[in-house]
Design a protein around this motif. Structure first.
Motif, PDB file in Angstrom:
ATOM      1  N   ARG A 135       0.808  -1.217   0.000  1.00  0.00           N
ATOM      2  CA  ARG A 135       0.000   0.000   0.000  1.00  0.00           C
ATOM      3  C   ARG A 135       0.846   1.275   0.000  1.00  0.00           C
ATOM      4  NH1 ARG A 135      -2.409  -3.821   3.047  1.00  0.00           N
ATOM      5  NH2 ARG A 135      -4.615  -4.298   2.648  1.00  0.00           N
ATOM      6  N   ASP A 136       2.163   1.119   0.069  1.00  0.00           N
ATOM      7  CA  ASP A 136       3.084   2.256   0.031  1.00  0.00           C
ATOM      8  C   ASP A 136       4.139   2.008  -1.044  1.00  0.00           C
ATOM      9  OD1 ASP A 136       4.632   4.470   0.498  1.00  0.00           O
ATOM     10  OD2 ASP A 136       5.147   3.967   2.573  1.00  0.00           O
ATOM     11  N   PRO A 137       3.754   2.118  -2.327  1.00  0.00           N
ATOM     12  CA  PRO A 137       4.712   1.846  -3.406  1.00  0.00           C
ATOM     13  C   PRO A 137       5.974   2.697  -3.326  1.00  0.00           C
ATOM     14  CG  PRO A 137       2.488   1.987  -4.274  1.00  0.00           C
ATOM     15  CD  PRO A 137       2.417   2.448  -2.849  1.00  0.00           C
ATOM     16  N   ASP A 138       5.844   3.938  -2.842  1.00  0.00           N
ATOM     17  CA  ASP A 138       7.021   4.809  -2.771  1.00  0.00           C
ATOM     18  C   ASP A 138       8.086   4.231  -1.840  1.00  0.00           C
ATOM     19  OD1 ASP A 138       5.813   6.553  -4.509  1.00  0.00           O
ATOM     20  OD2 ASP A 138       5.112   7.932  -2.947  1.00  0.00           O
ATOM     21  N   ALA A 139       7.644   3.560  -0.754  1.00  0.00           N
ATOM     22  CA  ALA A 139       8.599   2.960   0.173  1.00  0.00           C
ATOM     23  C   ALA A 139       9.350   1.813  -0.496  1.00  0.00           C
ATOM     24  CB  ALA A 139       7.882   2.467   1.424  1.00  0.00           C
ATOM     25  N   ILE A 140       8.667   1.092  -1.376  1.00  0.00           N
ATOM     26  CA  ILE A 140       9.315  -0.004  -2.101  1.00  0.00           C
ATOM     27  C   ILE A 140      10.285   0.556  -3.141  1.00  0.00           C
ATOM     28  CG2 ILE A 140       8.918  -1.957  -3.653  1.00  0.00           C
ATOM     29  CD1 ILE A 140       6.116  -2.223  -2.303  1.00  0.00           C
ATOM     30  N   LEU A 141       9.767   1.442  -3.987  1.00  0.00           N
ATOM     31  CA  LEU A 141      10.569   1.957  -5.097  1.00  0.00           C
ATOM     32  C   LEU A 141      11.710   2.852  -4.624  1.00  0.00           C
ATOM     33  CD1 LEU A 141       7.570   2.838  -7.433  1.00  0.00           C
ATOM     34  CD2 LEU A 141       9.036   0.824  -7.578  1.00  0.00           C
ATOM     35  N   GLY A 142      11.551   3.448  -3.454  1.00  0.00           N
ATOM     36  CA  GLY A 142      12.590   4.331  -2.936  1.00  0.00           C
ATOM     37  C   GLY A 142      13.578   3.648  -2.024  1.00  0.00           C
ATOM     38  N   SER A 143      13.391   2.346  -1.793  1.00  0.00           N
ATOM     39  CA  SER A 143      14.268   1.636  -0.864  1.00  0.00           C
ATOM     40  C   SER A 143      15.640   1.409  -1.484  1.00  0.00           C
ATOM     41  CB  SER A 143      13.655   0.296  -0.474  1.00  0.00           C
ATOM     42  OG  SER A 143      13.620  -0.578  -1.596  1.00  0.00           O
ATOM     43  N   ALA A 144      16.634   1.329  -0.616  1.00  0.00           N
ATOM     44  CA  ALA A 144      17.994   1.051  -1.084  1.00  0.00           C
ATOM     45  C   ALA A 144      18.068  -0.330  -1.720  1.00  0.00           C
ATOM     46  CB  ALA A 144      18.982   1.161   0.076  1.00  0.00           C
ATOM     47  N   GLY A 145      17.334  -1.286  -1.159  1.00  0.00           N
ATOM     48  CA  GLY A 145      17.348  -2.630  -1.709  1.00  0.00           C
ATOM     49  C   GLY A 145      16.856  -2.677  -3.140  1.00  0.00           C
ATOM     50  N   PHE A 146      15.795  -1.939  -3.418  1.00  0.00           N
ATOM     51  CA  PHE A 146      15.265  -1.880  -4.785  1.00  0.00           C
ATOM     52  C   PHE A 146      16.250  -1.169  -5.707  1.00  0.00           C
ATOM     53  CE2 PHE A 146      12.992   0.339  -8.152  1.00  0.00           C
ATOM     54  CZ  PHE A 146      12.171  -0.650  -8.676  1.00  0.00           C
ATOM     55  N   ARG A 147      16.702  -0.001  -5.303  1.00  0.00           N
ATOM     56  CA  ARG A 147      17.573   0.805  -6.164  1.00  0.00           C
ATOM     57  C   ARG A 147      18.901   0.105  -6.446  1.00  0.00           C
ATOM     58  NH1 ARG A 147      16.423   4.723  -2.328  1.00  0.00           N
ATOM     59  NH2 ARG A 147      18.632   4.726  -1.758  1.00  0.00           N
ATOM     60  N   ASP A 148      19.440  -0.580  -5.436  1.00  0.00           N
ATOM     61  CA  ASP A 148      20.770  -1.171  -5.579  1.00  0.00           C
ATOM     62  C   ASP A 148      20.757  -2.531  -6.269  1.00  0.00           C
ATOM     63  OD1 ASP A 148      21.639   1.049  -4.222  1.00  0.00           O
ATOM     64  OD2 ASP A 148      21.933   0.005  -2.303  1.00  0.00           O
TER      65      ASP A 148
END
Length: 271
Positions: A135-148
């Motif tokens: 329910r918080d896509p920004d937290a997923i897409l903005g996470s270091a794990g996702f970006r890295d």
């Protein structure tokens, strides 16, 4: 390589959690008395529930293997991974392509607590755990794990398995999915399963009531409503079907339609 999120939260073991109920019914080991009680009550209401849950998980494994083997996908974003029972998604895709990268996302602290042991990648690939809520896509897409971990210049497979029936239309279900898909490049994929009461309305309705009583209300959808989640995407054959009918493996055990309360589909983001 493997990574986990930061910090660990206190577990609420006195209240049933959907991921732990799922784990219990599938025969896993990561659950508590509240999950056992809830699971037993649900199976008593609908004895086919374990068959249904196994079919849902088997769809995920077939879809991810198809993406890695037939479509050459090497990056996977798994939303609501729950408590995996081996084989896990990364085991399947890294068996096809050892350099595959997987980001697991879940909001249950128990998954974070077990992630260090569960997420063992190949040396060539990578598995990362992100503690976040769909329910918080920004937290997923903005996470270091996702970006890295994921390279957004290359296709990504977004998997939303056994999650959407816990996301109600009032929670902007389609909008949440679009916010996760929009940043992914053309050629990416969505694999999703969607709960339905189309085939066993009375039994599934009773299970849904029990989930609601445990604080986990469900939104069960018709075939038309399930198909709408793939609007604007190019569906792979055979389209949106009950999960046991999506590209079954030769020799799979026969399953009755009325024992499956989940639609599944896979679709490609067009150029």
């Amino acid at each position: 390589m493997r990574e986990t999120g930061d910090g660990q939260e206190q577990l609420n073991t006195g209240t049933a959690h959907s991921a732990r109920v799922y784990d219990y019914i599938l025969g896993g080991k990561n659950h508590y008395e509240a999950d056992v009680a809830a699971g037993d009550a649900m199976v008593a209401m609908w004895p086919a529930l374990p068959v249904h849950m196994r079919a849902n998980r088997a769809f995920m494994l077939r879809a991810s293997r198809y993406l890695a083997r037939e479509r050459g996908v090497r990056q996977f974003l798994d939303i609501g991974t729950g408590l995996p029972t081996s084989p896990n998604l990364h085991e399947v895709v890294q068996r096809v392509a050892p350099d595959s990268r997987v980001v697991y996302v879940d909001n249950d602290p128990i998954v974070l607590n077990y992630a260090q042991a569960l997420l063992t990648s190949t040396p060539e690939g990578r598995t990362t755990y992100v503690e976040a809520d769909m329910r918080d896509p920004d937290a997923i897409l903005g996470s270091a794990g996702f970006r890295d971990t994921l390279d957004l210049s290359e296709p990504v497979a977004l998997l939303v398995i056994g999650m959407l029936h816990f996301i109600h239309p009032g929670d902007d279900d389609h909008g949440l999915l679009r916010r996760l898909l929009d940043p992914l490049p053309a050629g990416s994929y969505l694999a999703a399963t969607i709960g339905t009461a189309d085939f066993a309305p009375e039994e599934v309705g009773r299970v849904a009531e029990r989930y609601a009583a445990e604080g986990m209300p469900m939104a069960l959808r018709t075939h038309e409503e399930a198909t709408a989640f793939f609007a604007g995407l190019d569906l792979a054959d055979p389209g949106v079907v009950q999960v046991h009918k999506w590209r079954p493996d030769p020799g799979d055990a026969r399953v009755r339609d009325e024992d499956i309360a989940m639609y599944g589909g896979l679709a490609r983001k067009p150029h």
